[in-house]
Design a protein around this motif. Structure first.
Motif, PDB file in Angstrom:
ATOM      1  N   SER A  27      -2.702   3.030 -13.526  1.00 50.69           N
ATOM      2  CA  SER A  27      -2.794   4.201 -12.647  1.00 50.69           C
ATOM      3  C   SER A  27      -3.224   5.480 -13.359  1.00 50.69           C
ATOM      4  CB  SER A  27      -1.474   4.438 -11.906  1.00 50.69           C
ATOM      5  OG  SER A  27      -0.463   4.841 -12.812  1.00 50.69           O
ATOM      6  N   HIS A  28      -3.266   5.471 -14.681  1.00 50.47           N
ATOM      7  CA  HIS A  28      -3.750   6.648 -15.419  1.00 50.47           C
ATOM      8  C   HIS A  28      -5.278   6.741 -15.381  1.00 50.47           C
ATOM      9  CE1 HIS A  28      -4.237   3.376 -18.276  1.00 50.47           C
ATOM     10  NE2 HIS A  28      -5.160   4.113 -18.857  1.00 50.47           N
ATOM     11  N   LEU A  50      -5.355  -0.974  -7.612  1.00 50.29           N
ATOM     12  CA  LEU A  50      -3.937  -1.234  -7.879  1.00 50.29           C
ATOM     13  C   LEU A  50      -3.396  -2.306  -6.932  1.00 50.29           C
ATOM     14  CD1 LEU A  50      -2.628   2.403  -8.521  1.00 50.29           C
ATOM     15  CD2 LEU A  50      -3.229   0.661 -10.227  1.00 50.29           C
ATOM     16  N   ALA A  51      -3.817  -2.275  -5.679  1.00 48.97           N
ATOM     17  CA  ALA A  51      -3.402  -3.317  -4.732  1.00 48.97           C
ATOM     18  C   ALA A  51      -3.973  -4.665  -5.155  1.00 48.97           C
ATOM     19  CB  ALA A  51      -3.854  -2.955  -3.315  1.00 48.97           C
ATOM     20  N   THR A  68       6.140  -6.543 -10.640  1.00 50.85           N
ATOM     21  CA  THR A  68       4.711  -6.766 -10.870  1.00 50.85           C
ATOM     22  C   THR A  68       3.896  -5.540 -10.458  1.00 50.85           C
ATOM     23  OG1 THR A  68       4.974  -9.153 -10.572  1.00 50.85           O
ATOM     24  CG2 THR A  68       2.742  -8.269 -10.330  1.00 50.85           C
ATOM     25  N   ILE A  69       4.194  -4.982  -9.297  1.00 52.11           N
ATOM     26  CA  ILE A  69       3.482  -3.786  -8.830  1.00 52.11           C
ATOM     27  C   ILE A  69       3.702  -2.636  -9.814  1.00 52.11           C
ATOM     28  CG2 ILE A  69       3.244  -2.080  -6.971  1.00 52.11           C
ATOM     29  CD1 ILE A  69       4.433  -4.361  -5.093  1.00 52.11           C
ATOM     30  N   ASP A  70       4.948  -2.446 -10.231  1.00 52.86           N
ATOM     31  CA  ASP A  70       5.254  -1.371 -11.193  1.00 52.86           C
ATOM     32  C   ASP A  70       4.491  -1.568 -12.496  1.00 52.86           C
ATOM     33  OD1 ASP A  70       6.918   0.014  -9.448  1.00 52.86           O
ATOM     34  OD2 ASP A  70       8.769  -0.841 -10.274  1.00 52.86           O
ATOM     35  N   ASN A  71       4.382  -2.815 -12.961  1.00 51.71           N
ATOM     36  CA  ASN A  71       3.623  -3.079 -14.187  1.00 51.71           C
ATOM     37  C   ASN A  71       2.157  -2.712 -14.017  1.00 51.71           C
ATOM     38  OD1 ASN A  71       5.734  -3.932 -15.785  1.00 51.71           O
ATOM     39  ND2 ASN A  71       5.399  -6.099 -15.403  1.00 51.71           N
ATOM     40  N   ILE A 118       0.831  -1.205   0.000  1.00 53.33           N
ATOM     41  CA  ILE A 118       0.000   0.000   0.000  1.00 53.33           C
ATOM     42  C   ILE A 118       0.867   1.257   0.000  1.00 53.33           C
ATOM     43  CG2 ILE A 118      -1.611   1.351   1.438  1.00 53.33           C
ATOM     44  CD1 ILE A 118      -2.988  -0.951  -0.043  1.00 53.33           C
ATOM     45  N   HIS A 119       1.862   1.294   0.877  1.00 53.09           N
ATOM     46  CA  HIS A 119       2.734   2.467   0.970  1.00 53.09           C
ATOM     47  C   HIS A 119       3.481   2.688  -0.347  1.00 53.09           C
ATOM     48  CE1 HIS A 119       6.160   4.662   3.339  1.00 53.09           C
ATOM     49  NE2 HIS A 119       5.451   5.490   2.603  1.00 53.09           N
ATOM     50  N   TYR A 120       3.964   1.618  -0.947  1.00 52.25           N
ATOM     51  CA  TYR A 120       4.694   1.735  -2.212  1.00 52.25           C
ATOM     52  C   TYR A 120       3.778   2.290  -3.311  1.00 52.25           C
ATOM     53  CZ  TYR A 120       7.591   0.510  -6.243  1.00 52.25           C
ATOM     54  OH  TYR A 120       8.329   0.564  -7.404  1.00 52.25           O
ATOM     55  N   ILE A 121       2.577   1.770  -3.432  1.00 51.43           N
ATOM     56  CA  ILE A 121       1.643   2.282  -4.447  1.00 51.43           C
ATOM     57  C   ILE A 121       1.364   3.758  -4.207  1.00 51.43           C
ATOM     58  CG2 ILE A 121      -0.735   2.153  -5.320  1.00 51.43           C
ATOM     59  CD1 ILE A 121      -0.575  -0.927  -4.781  1.00 51.43           C
ATOM     60  N   ILE A 122       1.126   4.137  -2.963  1.00 54.06           N
ATOM     61  CA  ILE A 122       0.877   5.552  -2.652  1.00 54.06           C
ATOM     62  C   ILE A 122       2.093   6.396  -3.035  1.00 54.06           C
ATOM     63  CG2 ILE A 122       0.542   7.212  -0.767  1.00 54.06           C
ATOM     64  CD1 ILE A 122      -1.240   5.008   0.581  1.00 54.06           C
ATOM     65  N   SER A 123       3.281   5.928  -2.708  1.00 57.91           N
ATOM     66  CA  SER A 123       4.496   6.703  -3.004  1.00 57.91           C
ATOM     67  C   SER A 123       4.692   6.907  -4.507  1.00 57.91           C
ATOM     68  CB  SER A 123       5.731   6.036  -2.389  1.00 57.91           C
ATOM     69  OG  SER A 123       6.132   4.897  -3.127  1.00 57.91           O
ATOM     70  N   LYS A 124       4.247   5.952  -5.305  1.00 57.90           N
ATOM     71  CA  LYS A 124       4.412   6.039  -6.761  1.00 57.90           C
ATOM     72  C   LYS A 124       3.288   6.836  -7.434  1.00 57.90           C
ATOM     73  CE  LYS A 124       7.066   3.460  -8.856  1.00 57.90           C
ATOM     74  NZ  LYS A 124       8.406   3.554  -9.401  1.00 57.90           N
ATOM     75  N   CYS A 125       2.128   6.948  -6.770  1.00 60.71           N
ATOM     76  CA  CYS A 125       0.947   7.505  -7.445  1.00 60.71           C
ATOM     77  C   CYS A 125       0.372   8.755  -6.793  1.00 60.71           C
ATOM     78  CB  CYS A 125      -0.153   6.440  -7.505  1.00 60.71           C
ATOM     79  SG  CYS A 125       0.313   4.967  -8.426  1.00 60.71           S
ATOM     80  N   ASP A 126       0.891   9.181  -5.655  1.00 60.21           N
ATOM     81  CA  ASP A 126       0.222  10.255  -4.916  1.00 60.21           C
ATOM     82  C   ASP A 126       0.202  11.604  -5.632  1.00 60.21           C
ATOM     83  OD1 ASP A 126       2.868  11.010  -4.450  1.00 60.21           O
ATOM     84  OD2 ASP A 126       2.749  10.812  -2.267  1.00 60.21           O
ATOM     85  N   SER A 127       1.021  11.780  -6.655  1.00 65.13           N
ATOM     86  CA  SER A 127       1.004  13.048  -7.394  1.00 65.13           C
ATOM     87  C   SER A 127       0.001  13.036  -8.555  1.00 65.13           C
ATOM     88  CB  SER A 127       2.408  13.371  -7.927  1.00 65.13           C
ATOM     89  OG  SER A 127       2.803  12.367  -8.847  1.00 65.13           O
TER      90      SER A 127
END
Length: 171
Positions: A125-126, A37-38, A116-119, A16-25
């Motif tokens: 995420s768009h 995404l999770a 996998t998460i990055d993919n 969860i933290h990783y997804i937020i860090s990559k997408c919060d902007s």
């Protein structure tokens, strides 16, 4: 259902933290997009490696799969650990957005899990909440489950081609 799958709370928190860090902007990144995404990270990894990243339980809801444990305890823990913050916005309805306050500790995630998460992030995420919810409704684990029922990881092996992430050999 999913009796052999063990939930790893700390890995779910990192996921969860990783997804937020990559997408919060991203403008359209909020709770609904985070949930999907999770979900796709855990279920896609399961299809590829026959085990999930976190083993979180996802439940069928009207707007797609959700991990109830996020609102039940994970969100509060991440906030109390000063890893994320929640921002509540109002337009026509309340909207929850998340910001990462520090870099996630990725030691619990393998290279394949991060890949996998990055993919999933790169692929989905768009989308805004409506788009990603609609997309999640096409995935077999969600389609098979009844409302408020846990989604079964095993159904990833019967996905339609546009959802499948594994290459199967023709027989």
């Amino acid at each position: 259902m999913n009796e052999d799958i063990i939930f790893d709370k700390e890995k779910f928190k990192v996921l969860i933290h990783y997804i937020i860090s990559k997408c919060d902007s991203k403008d359209d990144f909020g709770k609904t997009v985070l949930y999907k995404l999770a979900y796709f990270s855990d279920f896609n990894y399961y299809e590829l490696y026959e085990k999930p990243i976190s083993g979180a339980k996802y439940v069928r809801k009207t707007h797609g799969p959700i991990p109830p444990i996020f609102d039940e305890e994970i969100k509060a823990e991440l906030i109390n650990e000063h890893k994320i913050k929640e921002i509540k916005e109002y337009s026509h309805y309340p909207r929850y957005k998340y910001k990462s306050l520090k870099n996630p500790n990725l030691e619990l995630l393998s290279e394949n899990e991060i890949f996998t998460i990055d993919n999933v992030i790169n692929m989905l995420s768009h989308m805004n909440a409506t788009q990603i919810s609609k997309y999640s409704h096409g995935d077999l684990p969600w389609r098979i489950a009844k409302n408020d029922e846990e989604l079964d990881y095993e159904y990833v092996f019967y996905r339609e081609p546009e959802y499948s992430v594994r290459k199967y050999e023709d027989k």
